[in-house]
Design a protein around this motif. Structure first.
Motif, PDB file in Angstrom:
ATOM      1  N   PRO A  88      -6.946   6.619   1.724  1.00 32.20           N
ATOM      2  CA  PRO A  88      -6.124   6.335   2.908  1.00 32.20           C
ATOM      3  C   PRO A  88      -6.871   6.500   4.242  1.00 32.20           C
ATOM      4  O   PRO A  88      -6.394   6.011   5.253  1.00 32.20           O
ATOM      5  CB  PRO A  88      -4.969   7.344   2.795  1.00 32.20           C
ATOM      6  CG  PRO A  88      -5.371   8.337   1.784  1.00 32.20           C
ATOM      7  CD  PRO A  88      -6.409   7.730   0.923  1.00 32.20           C
TER       8      PRO A  88
ATOM      9  N   THR B 237       0.839  -1.210   0.000  1.00 33.79           N
ATOM     10  CA  THR B 237       0.000   0.000   0.000  1.00 33.79           C
ATOM     11  C   THR B 237       0.870   1.254   0.000  1.00 33.79           C
ATOM     12  O   THR B 237       0.640   2.190  -0.770  1.00 33.79           O
ATOM     13  CB  THR B 237      -0.913   0.004   1.244  1.00 33.79           C
ATOM     14  OG1 THR B 237      -1.691  -1.183   1.245  1.00 33.79           O
ATOM     15  CG2 THR B 237      -1.825   1.223   1.254  1.00 33.79           C
ATOM     16  N   GLU B 238       1.881   1.232   0.847  1.00 34.47           N
ATOM     17  CA  GLU B 238       2.764   2.389   0.974  1.00 34.47           C
ATOM     18  C   GLU B 238       3.483   2.688  -0.351  1.00 34.47           C
ATOM     19  O   GLU B 238       3.568   3.837  -0.777  1.00 34.47           O
ATOM     20  CB  GLU B 238       3.800   2.090   2.083  1.00 34.47           C
ATOM     21  CG  GLU B 238       4.663   3.253   2.484  1.00 34.47           C
ATOM     22  CD  GLU B 238       3.861   4.444   2.987  1.00 34.47           C
ATOM     23  OE1 GLU B 238       2.747   4.219   3.523  1.00 34.47           O
ATOM     24  OE2 GLU B 238       4.327   5.574   2.814  1.00 34.47           O
TER      25      GLU B 238
ATOM     26  N   CYS C 105      -6.696   0.787  -0.634  1.00 34.04           N
ATOM     27  CA  CYS C 105      -6.250   1.495   0.565  1.00 34.04           C
ATOM     28  C   CYS C 105      -5.344   2.679   0.209  1.00 34.04           C
ATOM     29  O   CYS C 105      -5.389   3.717   0.866  1.00 34.04           O
ATOM     30  CB  CYS C 105      -5.525   0.542   1.511  1.00 34.04           C
ATOM     31  SG  CYS C 105      -6.643  -0.668   2.249  1.00 34.04           S
ATOM     32  N   ALA C 106      -4.543   2.516  -0.837  1.00 36.42           N
ATOM     33  CA  ALA C 106      -3.683   3.622  -1.260  1.00 36.42           C
ATOM     34  C   ALA C 106      -4.529   4.780  -1.788  1.00 36.42           C
ATOM     35  O   ALA C 106      -4.196   5.947  -1.584  1.00 36.42           O
ATOM     36  CB  ALA C 106      -2.706   3.148  -2.331  1.00 36.42           C
TER      37      ALA C 106
ATOM     38  N   ILE D 110       2.565   1.812  -3.379  1.00 37.76           N
ATOM     39  CA  ILE D 110       1.611   2.306  -4.388  1.00 37.76           C
ATOM     40  C   ILE D 110       1.319   3.784  -4.124  1.00 37.76           C
ATOM     41  O   ILE D 110       1.308   4.606  -5.035  1.00 37.76           O
ATOM     42  CB  ILE D 110       0.292   1.492  -4.364  1.00 37.76           C
ATOM     43  CG1 ILE D 110       0.531   0.040  -4.781  1.00 37.76           C
ATOM     44  CG2 ILE D 110      -0.746   2.136  -5.288  1.00 37.76           C
ATOM     45  CD1 ILE D 110      -0.715  -0.849  -4.727  1.00 37.76           C
ATOM     46  N   ARG D 111       1.121   4.117  -2.850  1.00 41.19           N
ATOM     47  CA  ARG D 111       0.811   5.500  -2.495  1.00 41.19           C
ATOM     48  C   ARG D 111       1.924   6.446  -2.955  1.00 41.19           C
ATOM     49  O   ARG D 111       1.637   7.562  -3.377  1.00 41.19           O
ATOM     50  CB  ARG D 111       0.612   5.591  -0.983  1.00 41.19           C
ATOM     51  CG  ARG D 111      -0.179   6.829  -0.562  1.00 41.19           C
ATOM     52  CD  ARG D 111      -0.549   6.755   0.917  1.00 41.19           C
ATOM     53  NE  ARG D 111      -1.579   5.756   1.150  1.00 41.19           N
ATOM     54  CZ  ARG D 111      -1.755   5.092   2.305  1.00 41.19           C
ATOM     55  NH1 ARG D 111      -0.939   5.326   3.332  1.00 41.19           N
ATOM     56  NH2 ARG D 111      -2.720   4.218   2.428  1.00 41.19           N
ATOM     57  N   ASN D 112       3.147   5.969  -2.899  1.00 41.48           N
ATOM     58  CA  ASN D 112       4.262   6.821  -3.289  1.00 41.48           C
ATOM     59  C   ASN D 112       4.379   7.022  -4.793  1.00 41.48           C
ATOM     60  O   ASN D 112       4.916   8.017  -5.247  1.00 41.48           O
ATOM     61  CB  ASN D 112       5.585   6.230  -2.773  1.00 41.48           C
ATOM     62  CG  ASN D 112       5.697   6.390  -1.269  1.00 41.48           C
ATOM     63  OD1 ASN D 112       5.049   7.263  -0.687  1.00 41.48           O
ATOM     64  ND2 ASN D 112       6.492   5.536  -0.638  1.00 41.48           N
TER      65      ASN D 112
ATOM     66  N   ALA E 278      -4.620  -3.408  -1.600  1.00 41.59           N
ATOM     67  CA  ALA E 278      -3.558  -2.413  -1.416  1.00 41.59           C
ATOM     68  C   ALA E 278      -3.855  -1.159  -2.238  1.00 41.59           C
ATOM     69  O   ALA E 278      -3.700  -0.035  -1.750  1.00 41.59           O
ATOM     70  CB  ALA E 278      -2.209  -3.009  -1.827  1.00 41.59           C
TER      71      ALA E 278
END
Lengths: 290, 290, 290, 290
Positions: free
Chosen positions: B278, B79-80, B274-275, B82-84, B271
């Protein structure tokens, strides 16, 4: 032998000899299909081939991908060979082996669900259908021990005790050594089957010895064990341990495996249905089982 | 290169050098997962690696087979990452690539069907859900050109013109070179995708150039090209032509490919959901998309 | 009207008059099928029937359950009527509407997946197939807004902008008033469709006005709204509020709904395929799309 | 009685009396769920209710649509009630009844496929799993007589003879009278089952009398017979013959029947798994059966 296969034909080929002691082989090749009949005659033959004494017929047909209609010359040959290996008369239990949730292992369950079951067609229902002279057929799917907690052999034995068929016919997905045989070959034998033996995960034998009535086994190869394929290509040059490390639990299938299974199941079940009810045409059988 | 892979990581590994001109690589290894960030900085790097200039992140997680619950440390890392790599704000179109009828190619369609679409949640419906601050997400499945007559790139471009997302996120099944990576690796990049390039059947590129907005691509390797695996095991000893003959259109997958795809699709879609949202916990997201 | 239906035929029946102002009706009944052609000629007719001005053809065929082979007299009639309502020439986009995860709503997606797409068959591929004179056909599945966040009308408009078809043909599952019509009726019209209107969940209209090219709509009724059926049986004796309370979001289907959908999808897609490529026989078409 | 139902609870309600001779009823209502325990004590009660002497427990829970996580208060209550009605010790055979190809009839097969089978976990496999104190469980799907040619009762009897379980637990989709109960009710009883009796298609009884060991039956109502619903709404005003003509073989289901079945199967199988292996938490059980 550093490779795995469920096909008696490939085991004989591997021996690489023209004649094998205790084994008789006939090949009939026509426009329609190539039929190889292997008779393992005695313990010498059984030991050489690694299969029990009995008859093994392999029909190599047009790739399934090309016969979308399922009523063609291949069908006729397969039907004829099945008819020759099953008893002429008597009631039948067809058991679909394998895991319906794993695509290349789903051939047995798929076939079983397309078998024309007739054992319950009696009395009023028989009159309503207008059919007559039906051979008694029942069918079921055994599942796999890892999912059911019961060996297929046990569940078949239980069903045999109650349904009292004269013969059991099993259908299962097989492993081949040669990728050309995937989806183009049907093997039938009169010695039963040890499910999973072609992929190194042997289950309890299903045979007259374990279930109490003769067992005819049909199968179509749907996978090649990955390590087998690699070793086959690489000959003596490869480090076997490295290969098994890279390819251990892997299998090789055609890209269009779902379609291959679908078509193989249709051809196999239609041929078996026609072999069991010879007075019904393939066209009518398709309608009855649609 | 006599092998095929969609993973930038494997292309770099193949070069076998510590440093590649024009390529910057960072590896972060924790208890949870191993993250490799490869930045292809210029044309030299692009040529060496065989991938366009941009960022390629690979997360190697616990084998999917072992995280049945999907809410664990792997999820957090994926998730982290992908968020980046996605833009912080703006509306999103998620496009599932691949053929839903071919098991190992069905990852994209499966993921797309599990994406939490929100673009239609407005007015009364928004009040009814009690949700707020939702990022606008829409999703669709492109199918494959052989079945639809239209390139995925064309259908995405059409959807972009009408839905006007700020970014497109594609999800597709990939090919790897190493069987260990099947179902244990997620690659994400900001350069779009050429579907099918890993298995020698390239389709139209899906990128900002062809669809008009930035394209982030997620993928999970689900197959190894059979010829690639064999050549990889056999090194220089093998007759390449013979290998391609035996293994041409074959692919290698784990035996439990259906389960692997199912779990990879669940982890990837969760994931990504959630990304994108958030402020919603993974637990609540599972309920919203169940 | 206290009942719901997508069939123009049933709306006319309900009016219970021999002639309706602004509506012209022709019935052709043969051994094969019953064809009713309703032309809504002006606003008076549109208001009376509750459908836009245009042509509505209903073909009532043998119950799908009875034509397992799909190549019979029904097919010929359906093919002929489709051929008459679609433009003679030009490229076509076929859009399957509905939710593939809800059995009675899955007709559209199922049909779309069986359409013979040809738009990509050019150059080498065209030579390889040996086909010629193919009408350009592309196809896709719109999904439903609740899952995709995008209206089917929007996605179709996007696809039209890029693929530039001369006509769009939609396929959707419909609601009928009469249970006898489930799985035995095909409606086709040249006015497009408002998906979900027959079950009280109207979506954005799909028509020339919204997507920019003419829209022909095909549909097969697969459900009866439960409240409609109850009120229909009970006439004026029932407490409408109580009925809606008991039956609000319920639907009525035949017990064998899965089989009915399967067969309806096969007949509809085959007829459409044959109408679009009249120089290919139904038998060959089955092989091409198998 | 002019309506059909498989629920003892609805049969008692229909009688409309506070007390029924030979029947004892207890209702426990909590925040979590409503539990009704009906004991049919003697032949008078059996005749009045139309069900054999024995215990019938109905748990009414939150609509399945709302408990996507499956681990909540409903689960605890259902697990507890199952634990109370099954024998405390001994091996178990779980049989999934019904037709996996008909969506609303697929509850039994779906549940069976999610049961945690343990009978084969012995020796090395047991050590590998690290589990201990497992109750012996096996499971299989009976199919339906029209497809297999064998009554479910026969196949279960065959399996019992071989696997020798101490008790059989059947799972089947049921018919209710009230649409509110679809997907919100679980019935469990210790008298076995006559499959299909709720929809007028009775099969051979499955009970200690026919299979040789005690039979506990679990079921969830998934359909209302269409004629039953109409007559129920219309009271004495309706022409029963007309209703049966219009609605004969029709059934009523919620629009989202596929989702309802999926969730009901998950809750039922998880509760049964937890009742059978009380030392394993629901969370761990989900991982073991994923």
């Amino acid at each position: 032998m550093n490779f795995r296969t469920d096909l008696a034909l490939e085991r004989c080929e591997f021996l690489g000899k023209k004649t094998i002691n205790g084994v008789k082989t006939d090949v009939i090749e026509t426009d329609k299909a190539k039929v190889t009949r292997i008779d393992i005659l005695n313990e010498d033959g059984a030991k050489a081939v690694g299969k029990p004494i009995g008859r093994y017929i392999t029909v190599e047909v047009t790739p399934f991908a090309e016969h979308a209609q399922f009523i063609d010359d291949s069908l006729e040959t397969v039907t004829e060979e099945i008819r020759n290996i099953i008893p002429e008369k008597g009631s039948v239990l067809v058991a679909g082996l394998g895991n319906s949730k794993i695509t290349p292992d789903a051939l047995g369950p798929k076939c079983a669900s397309m078998i024309f079951a007739t054992r319950h067609i009696t009395g009023e229902l028989l009159k309503a259908t207008g059919l007559s002279g039906l051979r008694k057929v029942s069918t079921f799917q055994t599942g796999v021990a890892g999912e059911t907690g019961a060996e297929a052999a046990e569940l078949i034995k239980g069903a045999v005790n109650v349904l009292k068929p004269d013969v059991v016919i099993t259908i299962d997905a097989l492993a081949a050594r040669n990728t050309d045989r995937l989806g183009t070959t049907i093997q039938m034998c009169n010695t039963g089957i040890v499910p999973g033996s072609g992929v190194g995960n042997s289950r309890q034998e299903i045979s007259e010895r374990t279930v109490g009535v003769p067992v005819i086994s049909l199968g179509v190869p749907t996978v090649v064990d990955a390590a087998t394929l690699i070793l086959d290509c690489g000959g003596h040059n490869l480090d076997e341990e490295n290969v098994v490390g890279q390819a251990g639990s892997m299998m090789v299938t055609p890209r269009e495996v779902d379609l291959m299974i679908e078509r193989a199941a249709k051809l196999t079940s239609l041929a078996l249905n026609c072999a069991l009810q010879p007075h019904i045409s393939p066209e009518d059988m398709l309608i009855l089982t649609a």
